[in-house]
Motif scaffolding. Structure first.
Motif, short mmCIF file in Angstrom:
data_model
loop_
_atom_site.label_atom_id
_atom_site.label_comp_id
_atom_site.label_asym_id
_atom_site.label_seq_id
_atom_site.Cartn_x
_atom_site.Cartn_y
_atom_site.Cartn_z
N TYR A 163 7.52 12.31 22.54
CA TYR A 163 7.62 10.87 22.32
C TYR A 163 8.34 10.15 23.45
N TYR A 164 8.65 10.87 24.53
CA TYR A 164 9.09 10.18 25.73
C TYR A 164 7.94 9.37 26.35
N PHE A 165 6.72 9.79 26.08
CA PHE A 165 5.54 9.17 26.68
C PHE A 165 5.03 8.05 25.77
N PRO A 166 4.76 6.87 26.32
CA PRO A 166 4.34 5.72 25.50
C PRO A 166 3.04 5.99 24.76
N THR A 167 2.99 5.57 23.52
CA THR A 167 1.74 5.64 22.77
C THR A 167 0.75 4.62 23.33
N TYR A 168 1.26 3.43 23.66
CA TYR A 168 0.45 2.39 24.29
C TYR A 168 1.00 2.15 25.70
N GLU A 169 0.15 2.23 26.69
CA GLU A 169 0.62 2.15 28.07
C GLU A 169 1.13 0.76 28.44
N ASN A 170 0.77 -0.28 27.67
CA ASN A 170 1.26 -1.63 27.95
C ASN A 170 2.21 -2.12 26.87
N ASP A 171 2.98 -1.21 26.30
CA ASP A 171 3.91 -1.55 25.21
C ASP A 171 5.15 -2.24 25.80
N THR A 172 5.16 -3.57 25.75
CA THR A 172 6.26 -4.35 26.31
C THR A 172 7.56 -4.15 25.54
N LEU A 173 7.46 -3.79 24.27
CA LEU A 173 8.66 -3.59 23.46
C LEU A 173 9.58 -2.54 24.08
N LEU A 174 9.00 -1.53 24.72
CA LEU A 174 9.81 -0.47 25.33
C LEU A 174 10.67 -1.01 26.47
N CYS A 175 10.18 -2.05 27.14
CA CYS A 175 10.92 -2.61 28.27
C CYS A 175 12.08 -3.49 27.84
N THR A 176 12.13 -3.84 26.55
CA THR A 176 13.17 -4.75 26.07
C THR A 176 14.27 -4.03 25.31
N LEU A 177 14.16 -2.71 25.13
CA LEU A 177 15.19 -1.97 24.41
C LEU A 177 16.50 -2.01 25.17
N SER A 178 17.60 -2.11 24.45
CA SER A 178 18.92 -2.25 25.07
C SER A 178 19.61 -0.90 25.15
N ASP A 179 20.28 -0.66 26.27
CA ASP A 179 21.06 0.57 26.41
C ASP A 179 22.52 0.25 26.66
N GLY A 180 22.95 -0.97 26.28
CA GLY A 180 24.32 -1.39 26.53
C GLY A 180 25.34 -0.56 25.80
N GLU A 181 24.98 -0.04 24.59
CA GLU A 181 25.93 0.73 23.80
C GLU A 181 25.58 2.20 23.76
N SER A 182 24.71 2.64 24.65
CA SER A 182 24.25 4.02 24.61
C SER A 182 25.25 4.96 25.25
N ASP A 183 25.27 6.18 24.75
CA ASP A 183 26.09 7.27 25.29
C ASP A 183 27.55 6.87 25.48
#
Length: 457
Positions: free
Chosen positions: A397-417
């Motif tokens: 699931y690292y690989f996009p199901t839809y190649e033009n899935d814009t939602l993936l580009c908007t995910l936030s990593d500000g609080e990650s790790d």
């Protein structure tokens, strides 16, 4: 030159004084195997484009029933100026003149001409009876600008399809213009032969379109005893051959605009020839100054809901929609589960995959359509019933199901790790004072390292 983006829009009739503006008139299992995604998917996009216009051997006048041959559109323009006082600006930038005229003929039949055209007053300082009004149709009107751009895109699409067909054609038959040797196969065989054996190079085969017509045009010039470069005419073939050989004229005239239609580069941008594109490329190589991005405007891209076809240009609106409509709070799930950026990516791709396969991830039930799946998940409250982490936290699931899935580009990593960040923050880093280099060389801790190594040995 390329069609410039004009400031403002002609929402209604505007009047111009021609004496002031200087306007120029006239220019896995069996069941699981069905669920496998073996090709890239694309989310639905908003429809666009213009209506396809049927072609005909002639072009009609916008305002009357007069018709003119397609190749003689200058006569049509003259007729419209004299008889109807209509001027079309920058006609040379109209990619498909026939479709352009047909479109506006239909629009003029629906609404008054003054709804689209600006009014140009001629002889405004003369007596009233000597004054006259002309109607200017140009790309200041947003509808006209969009039409020109759509016609350009359609022409480029047709040219690229034709070029690809010629690139793949293995049944091309041609004769060398200089030694009459015949060639059968791909067009590149003949073009490479003339470049290698006769020093006649018209460009890379992949940059040429309508190659057969191009070669016929050149052959016709030679048959008429005309030099391809200087375009002078000679009395016989031998004289012409000697001239082209001695003067090194075995090349085409780069200033002859008739050849532009055979090169793909001239179709890439509206109104730009290969010379202008080449000058821009050269300028970029010479210009070493830092580029100014202050006027950059990013075009908004819509993201699509995980469970329905709802689209939103602002991700906040999409989050609110999924929370209110489907009771799925992605931000809350991220916070409660402590998801890193890549875990969010895998979760989104997992849900996209399940919904695409019409399978409920809450109970693993399979449905005939996405609408049935959505009804079931909303009624059974299975949308918020995520499976165990090990189910979706998988490498696939690292690989996009839809190649033009814009939602993936908007995910936030500000609080990650947060663990890794705390570890980095706990390590103090001090810089040495470099103002006194001589003292630093004598007192630096680095001097002790060779001594310690010697003691160890």
């Amino acid at each position: 030159m390329a069609a410039s983006e004009t400031q403002g829009a002609a929402a209604g009739p505007e009047e111009y004084d021609a004496s002031r503006v200087g306007c120029s008139l006239g220019n896995v299992g069996s069941e699981d195997s069905k669920d496998c995604i073996l090709e890239p998917l694309s989310l639905p996009e908003r429809p666009g484009g213009t209506t396809t216009l049927e072609g005909s051997p002639s072009v009609p006048c916008i305002c009357c029933e007069e018709h003119f041959p397609v190749a003689e559109h200058d006569k049509l323009l003259k007729h419209m100026i004299i008889e109807h006082k209509i001027v079309i600006a920058d006609v040379k930038l109209v990619t498909d003149f026939q479709r352009y005229i047909l479109y506006w003929k239909k629009r003029f039949a629906e609404q008054p001409i003054t709804d689209f055209c600006s009014v140009i007053r001629i002889n405004s300082t003369a007596p009233l009876e000597e004054q006259d009004n002309y109607f200017l149709l140009c790309d200041v009107l947003p509808e006209d600008r969009i039409l020109r751009e759509e016609l350009q895109k359609q022409r480029l699409k047709e040219i690229l399809e034709q070029q690809q067909q010629e690139r793949n054609d293995t049944h091309f038959h041609g004769i060398c213009m200089f030694c009459t040797e015949e060639f059968l196969g791909n067009r590149s065989i003949l073009l490479n032969h003339m470049a290698r054996e006769h020093a006649f190079n018209i460009g890379l085969p992949d940059n040429i379109v309508n190659c057969r017509e191009f070669l016929c045009t050149l052959q016709k010039k030679l048959d008429n005893l005309q030099c391809l470069y200087c375009e002078k005419t000679f009395r016989d073939k031998n004289t012409l051959k000697d001239h082209m050989r001695k003067k090194q004229h075995r090349r085409i005239n780069p200033k002859n605009r008739d050849y532009d239609r055979f090169y793909v580069i001239n179709y890439l941008e509206l109104g730009k020839s290969w010379e202008e594109v080449q000058l821009e490329d050269d300028q970029e190589l010479l210009d070493h100054q830092e580029e100014d991005w202050s006027d950059w405007e990013e075009h908004p891209v819509s993201a699509v809901c995980l469970f329905c076809e709802k689209q939103a240009e602002r991700i906040e609106k999409l989050y609110i929609h999924m929370k209110d409509t489907h009771e799925f709070d992605l931000l809350k799930i991220k916070s409660e589960l402590g998801l890193s950026f890549y875990q969010q990516v895998k979760l989104v791709n997992f849900i996209r995959r399940q919904v695409h396969q019409c399978r409920c991830y809450g109970c693993n039930a399979k449905f005939k359509s996405k609408a049935d799946l959505r009804t079931h998940m909303e009624e059974a409250k299975h949308i918020s019933l995520l499976p165990e982490r090990k189910t979706w936290d998988q490498l696939e699931y690292y690989f996009p199901t839809y190649e033009n899935d814009t939602l993936l580009c908007t995910l936030s990593d500000g609080e990650s790790d947060p663990t890794g960040r705390e570890q980095i923050e706990d390590v103090p880093i001090y810089s040495e004072d470099t103002s006194k280099l001589q003292a630093l060389k004598q007192s630096s801790i680095l001097n002790q390292l060779p001594l310690q190594e010697c003691l160890k040995n």
